[in-house]
Design a protein around this motif. Structure first.
Motif, PDB file in Angstrom:
ATOM      1  N   GLY A  84       3.619   9.336  -6.369  1.00  0.00           N
ATOM      2  CA  GLY A  84       4.048   8.577  -7.619  1.00  0.00           C
ATOM      3  C   GLY A  84       5.438   7.967  -7.490  1.00  0.00           C
ATOM      4  O   GLY A  84       5.372   7.117  -8.303  1.00  0.00           O
ATOM      5  N   LYS A  85       6.275   8.257  -6.777  1.00  0.00           N
ATOM      6  CA  LYS A  85       7.315   7.598  -6.773  1.00  0.00           C
ATOM      7  C   LYS A  85       7.189   6.102  -6.030  1.00  0.00           C
ATOM      8  O   LYS A  85       7.679   5.067  -6.681  1.00  0.00           O
ATOM      9  CB  LYS A  85       8.549   8.270  -5.628  1.00  0.00           C
ATOM     10  CG  LYS A  85       9.126   9.496  -6.532  1.00  0.00           C
ATOM     11  CD  LYS A  85       9.910  10.299  -5.510  1.00  0.00           C
ATOM     12  CE  LYS A  85      11.205   9.789  -5.077  1.00  0.00           C
ATOM     13  NZ  LYS A  85      12.092  10.644  -4.467  1.00  0.00           N
ATOM     14  N   MET A  86       6.336   6.023  -5.192  1.00  0.00           N
ATOM     15  CA  MET A  86       5.824   4.749  -4.579  1.00  0.00           C
ATOM     16  C   MET A  86       5.126   3.636  -5.630  1.00  0.00           C
ATOM     17  O   MET A  86       5.543   2.544  -5.759  1.00  0.00           O
ATOM     18  CB  MET A  86       4.806   5.023  -3.338  1.00  0.00           C
ATOM     19  CG  MET A  86       5.549   5.389  -2.192  1.00  0.00           C
ATOM     20  SD  MET A  86       4.176   5.839  -0.793  1.00  0.00           S
ATOM     21  CE  MET A  86       5.028   6.687   0.147  1.00  0.00           C
ATOM     22  N   ALA A 116      -2.668   5.860  -2.529  1.00  0.00           N
ATOM     23  CA  ALA A 116      -2.752   5.765  -4.069  1.00  0.00           C
ATOM     24  C   ALA A 116      -2.530   4.088  -4.071  1.00  0.00           C
ATOM     25  O   ALA A 116      -2.301   3.272  -3.500  1.00  0.00           O
ATOM     26  CB  ALA A 116      -1.794   6.331  -4.723  1.00  0.00           C
ATOM     27  N   LYS A 117      -3.186   3.682  -5.356  1.00  0.00           N
ATOM     28  CA  LYS A 117      -2.628   2.608  -5.888  1.00  0.00           C
ATOM     29  C   LYS A 117      -2.249   2.470  -7.366  1.00  0.00           C
ATOM     30  O   LYS A 117      -2.699   3.393  -8.093  1.00  0.00           O
ATOM     31  CB  LYS A 117      -4.107   1.425  -5.805  1.00  0.00           C
ATOM     32  CG  LYS A 117      -4.946   1.809  -6.560  1.00  0.00           C
ATOM     33  CD  LYS A 117      -4.938   1.265  -8.381  1.00  0.00           C
ATOM     34  CE  LYS A 117      -4.885   0.018  -8.293  1.00  0.00           C
ATOM     35  NZ  LYS A 117      -4.698  -0.308  -9.924  1.00  0.00           N
ATOM     36  N   SER A 137       0.839  -1.094  -0.132  1.00  0.00           N
ATOM     37  CA  SER A 137       0.020   0.023  -0.246  1.00  0.00           C
ATOM     38  C   SER A 137       0.841   1.319  -0.136  1.00  0.00           C
ATOM     39  O   SER A 137       2.038   1.227   0.294  1.00  0.00           O
ATOM     40  CB  SER A 137      -0.837  -0.081   1.215  1.00  0.00           C
ATOM     41  OG  SER A 137      -0.143  -0.116   2.367  1.00  0.00           O
ATOM     42  N   LYS A 138       0.313   2.303  -0.580  1.00  0.00           N
ATOM     43  CA  LYS A 138       1.167   3.830  -0.526  1.00  0.00           C
ATOM     44  C   LYS A 138       0.417   4.681   0.097  1.00  0.00           C
ATOM     45  O   LYS A 138      -0.744   5.187  -0.085  1.00  0.00           O
ATOM     46  CB  LYS A 138       1.257   3.817  -2.038  1.00  0.00           C
ATOM     47  CG  LYS A 138       1.904   2.722  -2.671  1.00  0.00           C
ATOM     48  CD  LYS A 138       1.434   2.798  -4.563  1.00  0.00           C
ATOM     49  CE  LYS A 138       2.089   1.536  -5.030  1.00  0.00           C
ATOM     50  NZ  LYS A 138       1.663   0.330  -4.762  1.00  0.00           N
ATOM     51  N   ASN A 141       2.267  12.595 -13.507  1.00  0.00           N
ATOM     52  CA  ASN A 141       2.238  12.644 -14.863  1.00  0.00           C
ATOM     53  C   ASN A 141       3.620  12.339 -15.292  1.00  0.00           C
ATOM     54  O   ASN A 141       4.117  12.698 -16.612  1.00  0.00           O
ATOM     55  CB  ASN A 141       1.619  13.645 -15.679  1.00  0.00           C
ATOM     56  CG  ASN A 141       0.145  13.568 -15.843  1.00  0.00           C
ATOM     57  OD1 ASN A 141      -0.327  12.591 -15.566  1.00  0.00           O
ATOM     58  ND2 ASN A 141      -0.440  14.755 -16.092  1.00  0.00           N
ATOM     59  N   SER A 142       4.812  12.251 -14.299  1.00  0.00           N
ATOM     60  CA  SER A 142       5.876  11.946 -14.596  1.00  0.00           C
ATOM     61  C   SER A 142       6.506  10.670 -14.184  1.00  0.00           C
ATOM     62  O   SER A 142       7.700  10.398 -13.886  1.00  0.00           O
ATOM     63  CB  SER A 142       6.721  13.129 -13.891  1.00  0.00           C
ATOM     64  OG  SER A 142       6.597  14.475 -14.441  1.00  0.00           O
TER      65      SER A 142
END
Length: 408
Positions: free
Chosen positions: A273-275, A183-184, A163-164, A224-225
């Motif tokens: 996003g990095k996760m 997030a997922k 999980s994040k 978006n990156s």
């Protein structure tokens, strides 16, 4: 470069219910065989809301229902989320099912249906097992604190391995404001939104119009990156809810702490996003690409995305091969303004290309570096002051195995 604000602090025990006035829950309702698959997030009061959605022309029914809800009043008070079934490409019945989820949740909470957003993730093209949903929603009991938040974050996962979650505090107008997110996302991830659901909560006071402005300003630099496999899905959304319970003066671009708020929101979205990138299906390594010297920040991000999204770069990183030629090629086809004779490339701290030409380096040292779980690639194109980052992961045998049998 990013401005550093010392007042922004990442907090421990981070969870989606960390800001004032939020509760969460998750449980197993039977969409999946065993794991949790139904989740509910609730604010004690209606919250100003904003969303950013997939750019795929094929959009799932839950996304359309959520967008319509936010467009109606700019407010949300709850999100009902399921995993295991995307309710995408399911025709008129899919829309009816998404509206039923919205209506049932509203009735359970005693609120108007337009204050409920709906999100789904999982297999595309299969009808939603509404018997599971209809028995599951009444059993959801959202609660403040860590337990409900953990259940929520676990219930939204598909092929994710973890999980994040993240959360930050910042002082604005003498008030302590919290922004938290969960997030997922693991596969079907590509810039311009992907098979990703992101939920951000804050107790800050900010109207929907300005909240949307803040969200869109950070999405290009965060969600978006990232890229895993170049596929853009049908269900993806990031939703932000701001219930105002911190009682700060309403935030807007005219507020003296506006940039601090936006930077805190960026910290949350960048973490998530990095996760997601690190947890790419089958991934063993997180890849960060930093680009400097572009004609603009937008072009720098374009170059970074091109490099981190290259299957050849991703497989080279997986194989611990310092194949700088693949990096240079990806820079070249990015569409950005370039002088091939001015490009510098680093793998870790080792310069491998200078002024567009190869530089001698130790293969043995880079082999050891490329065995690390996080790999940094740097590119300077010497065309201006533009700076950008992008994140992705290596491409492995396991990615093929996971996606070869996903539906069956």
């Amino acid at each position: 470069m990013t401005t550093v604000y010392p007042s922004i602090k990442r907090i421990s025990g981070n969870n989606i219910a960390s800001p004032l006035g939020y509760r969460a829950a998750g449980l197993h309702c039977g969409i999946k065989h065993k794991k949790n698959d139904l989740a509910l997030l609730v604010s004690d009061v209606p919250a100003h809301a904003a969303g950013v959605y997939t750019t795929n022309a094929v959009q799932a029914a839950p996304l359309i229902v959520t967008k319509e809800a936010i467009d109606q009043s700019g407010m949300l008070q709850a999100m009902i989320v399921n995993s295991g079934n995307a309710n995408a490409c399911t025709g008129k019945q899919g829309f009816v099912d998404a509206k039923t989820m919205q209506q049932m949740t509203a009735e359970k909470l005693g609120i108007a249906p337009h204050l409920v957003g709906v999100a789904s993730t999982g297999v595309i093209g299969e009808k939603m097992p509404m018997n599971c949903i209809k028995t599951g929603i009444p059993r959801l009991e959202p609660a403040p604190g860590l337990k409900g938040s953990i259940e929520f974050s676990q219930s939204i996962l598909t092929t994710d391995t973890v999980s994040k979650n993240t959360a930050y505090k910042v002082d604005i107008d003498g008030k302590s404001i919290t922004i938290a997110g969960t997030a997922k996302g693991s596969g079907m991830i590509h810039p311009n939104m992907a098979t990703m659901l992101g939920f951000v909560t804050t107790d800050a006071a900010i109207e929907s119009y300005h909240l949307h402005h803040a969200l869109t300003s950070v999405v290009d630099r965060t969600f978006n990156s990232i890229t895993v496999d170049g596929d853009t899905s049908t269900n993806d959304m990031v939703i932000v809810m701001a219930n105002g319970l911190a009682q700060n003066d309403a935030l807007s671009p005219a507020h003296p702490d506006w940039k601090v708020f936006v930077q805190t929101l960026l910290c949350v979205c960048e973490d998530l996003g990095k996760m997601i990138a690190k947890d790419g299906e089958g991934a063993t390594k997180l890849i960060e690409v930093e680009v400097m010297g572009a004609v603009s920040d937008a072009e720098a991000r374009s170059i970074a995305k091109s490099v981190v999204g290259s299957p050849l770069v991703k497989t080279a990183v997986f194989g611990c091969d310092a194949n700088w030629g693949r990096i240079l090629a990806a820079v070249g086809y990015s569409g950005a303004t370039l002088d091939p004779n001015a490009i510098m490339i680093k793998i870790g701290d080792a310069t491998v290309v200078e002024d567009g030409e190869p530089v001698a380096f130790s293969e043995e040292e880079l082999l050891e570096y490329l065995k690390q779980p996080e790999i940094k690639l740097k590119v300077d194109v010497h065309q201006g002051d533009g700076h950008g980052l992008a994140w992705g992961c290596d491409l492995t045998y396991d990615y093929v195995q996971i996606n070869a049998s996903y539906r069956t």
